[in-house]
Write an enzyme that holds these catalytic residues in place. Structure first.
Site, PDB file in Angstrom:
ATOM      1  N   ASP A 102      -6.121  -0.931  11.061  1.00 30.85           N
ATOM      2  CA  ASP A 102      -6.423  -0.718   9.648  1.00 30.85           C
ATOM      3  C   ASP A 102      -6.548  -2.029   8.878  1.00 30.85           C
ATOM      4  O   ASP A 102      -7.507  -2.242   8.134  1.00 30.85           O
ATOM      5  CB  ASP A 102      -5.390   0.205   8.998  1.00 30.85           C
ATOM      6  CG  ASP A 102      -3.962  -0.251   9.202  1.00 30.85           C
ATOM      7  OD1 ASP A 102      -3.740  -1.105  10.070  1.00 30.85           O
ATOM      8  OD2 ASP A 102      -3.063   0.253   8.498  1.00 30.85           O
ATOM      9  N   ARG A 151      10.202  -3.469   1.482  1.00 32.55           N
ATOM     10  CA  ARG A 151       8.940  -3.592   0.757  1.00 32.55           C
ATOM     11  C   ARG A 151       8.999  -4.582  -0.411  1.00 32.55           C
ATOM     12  O   ARG A 151       8.084  -5.393  -0.581  1.00 32.55           O
ATOM     13  CB  ARG A 151       8.458  -2.216   0.283  1.00 32.55           C
ATOM     14  CG  ARG A 151       8.146  -1.272   1.432  1.00 32.55           C
ATOM     15  CD  ARG A 151       7.166  -1.891   2.420  1.00 32.55           C
ATOM     16  NE  ARG A 151       6.962  -1.043   3.578  1.00 32.55           N
ATOM     17  CZ  ARG A 151       7.121  -1.431   4.822  1.00 32.55           C
ATOM     18  NH1 ARG A 151       7.517  -2.678   5.082  1.00 32.55           N
ATOM     19  NH2 ARG A 151       6.886  -0.610   5.820  1.00 32.55           N
ATOM     20  N   ASP A 194       5.191   3.817   0.118  1.00 28.20           N
ATOM     21  CA  ASP A 194       5.058   2.359   0.134  1.00 28.20           C
ATOM     22  C   ASP A 194       4.039   1.825  -0.859  1.00 28.20           C
ATOM     23  O   ASP A 194       4.189   0.718  -1.386  1.00 28.20           O
ATOM     24  CB  ASP A 194       4.709   1.876   1.541  1.00 28.20           C
ATOM     25  CG  ASP A 194       5.928   1.849   2.445  1.00 28.20           C
ATOM     26  OD1 ASP A 194       5.753   1.887   3.666  1.00 28.20           O
ATOM     27  OD2 ASP A 194       7.052   1.792   1.932  1.00 28.20           O
ATOM     28  N   SER A 234       4.347   6.996  14.484  1.00 29.25           N
ATOM     29  CA  SER A 234       4.163   5.970  13.460  1.00 29.25           C
ATOM     30  C   SER A 234       5.534   5.367  13.210  1.00 29.25           C
ATOM     31  O   SER A 234       6.479   6.076  12.860  1.00 29.25           O
ATOM     32  CB  SER A 234       3.622   6.604  12.172  1.00 29.25           C
ATOM     33  OG  SER A 234       3.436   5.639  11.174  1.00 29.25           O
TER      34      SER A 234
END
Length: 481
Positions: free
Chosen positions: A92, A173, A202, A254
């Site tokens: 991605d 994050r 996120d 994931s």
């Protein structure tokens, strides 16, 4: 490759006030195009090599093969000068690089943060970024900052989201996004970009940090703009723009990993009725296969911050890394939960947090000695809101910062040590001690003492129970009428 060194004179053992892509790490691709490579040891191989070094690699664009030069003018969706992209090297983010250049006519600076996800996630990134069309790659080691300035404050606060989640991704994050804002200033970028989907938490965590630290930066979120809907679309786009597709084993899960935890989502886990497969776990052994002999360890704590294991003082990151190894071999720290995402949907995730589970138990037990009833109850109430703010990406919100000042003050006496017994997935408290303990054996003993006169309890009970007694008298009088 140009290497720059940074260091801090701050003593990691002395608590103080808090200082000022999506899915980097194991969850390198929302398409699950990058398989997480299992490591039997969670020791910080890369970070130990880099220590306090921040690595900056500058690459010249290959304009002979790149038709999407920033100098080509306005892109399909507008014009930006330079964009800092949260970059993992997966499928991605590899296609986001040319997509940004095509749609915004900009230069792309790729940024990768080391938050303890493992060396396998950081290998070969320079070549991948260059092949995708990036003009620069910046890699920074944020592990020490992550643990000292983000993990430890949450640990001190006792922050747990929805009874189980120890906020592993939520804490990582803001430290990554903060570093992106810093890099944007350093390279003169006017925008930042991430690869978070429009369904997850996120995107909120990244963008709220951007807003709080530099509201002038433009934010680009390709997943909310482009027509790419899946892995095959991404591969076709990559081929069309001569971007080498990362050749890796496709993971069925994931995953996101940092020094605090490893999360697993997707595949069979999407059905809450399915039990996780035994071979899915990577940081911890199955409790059934853990040693038959328990292991004891003692955690030293100063003002709510862990500082030592069995008397050996360690930096926050090194201490956590060692506890991950110890807890992992005893099957500590596995949770399976259905949580409420910030965007409204429910999701199912499985988390491994071996070292964090041990530290949370130690800090909680020490507080049982050092805080009185009212302090514990109020702190627990605030911890719920603290966890909610962190989960929602509001790390730099004045409310969280103010709450952290309270947590720092209330934890001044949370100093001492806790001995724990680890056995087949369980963390059992063996002992706890503190120079600030409010526990008095001469008061708590069943034997008579001078400080506490048992006869005083009669008057206390009468006063304490007076409202109940008055209500009962009223009901009795009304029943006679």
């Amino acid at each position: 490759m140009q290497v720059t060194t940074s260091s801090s004179s701050t003593n990691p053992f002395v608590p103080g006030p808090n200082r000022d892509c999506c899915k980097l790490g194991a969850k390198a691709s929302e398409f699950r195009g990058v398989a997480f490579v299992q490591q039997h040891s969670t020791k910080r191989t890369l970070s130990q090599a880099c220590k306090t070094k921040a690595i900056e690699a500058v690459m010249a664009s290959d304009k002979g093969t790149d038709a999407l030069s920033a100098a080509s003018g306005k892109g399909l969706r507008g014009k930006l000068n330079k964009v800092v992209l949260a970059y993992s090297g997966g499928l991605d983010t590899s296609v986001i690089v040319p997509w940004l250049r095509e749609n915004y006519g900009c230069e792309v600076v790729c940024f990768t943060a080391d938050v303890g996800q493992g060396i396998s996630e950081l290998e070969g990134l320079e070549a991948k970024a260059k092949a995708s069309g990036a003009c620069q790659l910046v890699v920074k080691d944020l592990t020490d900052e992550f643990v000292k300035d983000y993990v430890y404050p949450c640990l001190r606060a006792g922050a747990v989201y929805e009874r189980k989640y120890l906020l592993g991704t939520s804490m990582a994050r803001p430290v990554i996004a903060k570093a992106m804002v810093d890099v944007a200033k350093e390279v003169g970028a006017d925008a930042v970009a991430h690869g978070c989907t429009g369904k997850g938490n996120d995107q909120v965590r990244f963008e709220l940090t951007f807003f709080a630290l530099n509201p002038d930066l433009q934010v680009v979120a390709p997943w909310r703009e482009w027509d790419i809907t899946g892995r095959e679309d991404a591969i076709e786009y990559a081929k069309k723009h001569n971007v080498p597709v990362p050749v890796t084993k496709k993971s069925i899960y994931s995953r996101d990993r940092n020094l605090w935890h490893l999360s697993h989502e997707g595949d069979i886990l999407e059905d809450p009725a399915n039990e996780p497969k035994k071979d899915m776990y990577m940081m911890s052994v199955d409790p059934e296969d853990a040693p038959n002999t328990p292991e004891y360890l003692e955690i030293g704590i100063v003002s709510g911050f862990p500082i030592s294991i069995n008397g050996k003082e360690l930096s926050p990151a090194s201490l956590l890394s060692e506890l991950n190894d110890i807890g992992g071999r005893h099957g500590i720290g596995r949770i399976d939960m259905v949580e409420n995402r910030l965007v409204g949907m429910k999701s199912r995730g499985v988390y491994e947090t071996p070292g964090g589970t041990i530290l949370a138990a130690a800090c909680r037990e020490l507080e049982s000695l050092t805080l009185d009833r009212e302090a514990i109850q109020f702190k627990d109430t605030m911890a719920l809101k603290y966890a909610e703010l962190v989960y929602a990406g509001r790390w730099f919100d004045p409310l969280r910062e103010s709450m952290d000042a309270f947590m720092e003050n209330i934890s001044k006496t949370t100093t001492g040590s806790v001995k724990l017994k680890l056995y087949k997935g369980s963390v059992i408290v063996a002992s706890r001690k503190s120079p600030f303990s409010l526990y008095r054996e001469d008061i708590s003993s069943f034997e008579s003492g001078q400080i506490y006169d048992q006869a005083d309890a009669a008057g206390f009970i009468k006063l304490y129970g007076l409202p109940m007694r008055v209500r009962a008298m009223l009901e009795k009088e009304q029943a006679k009428k």
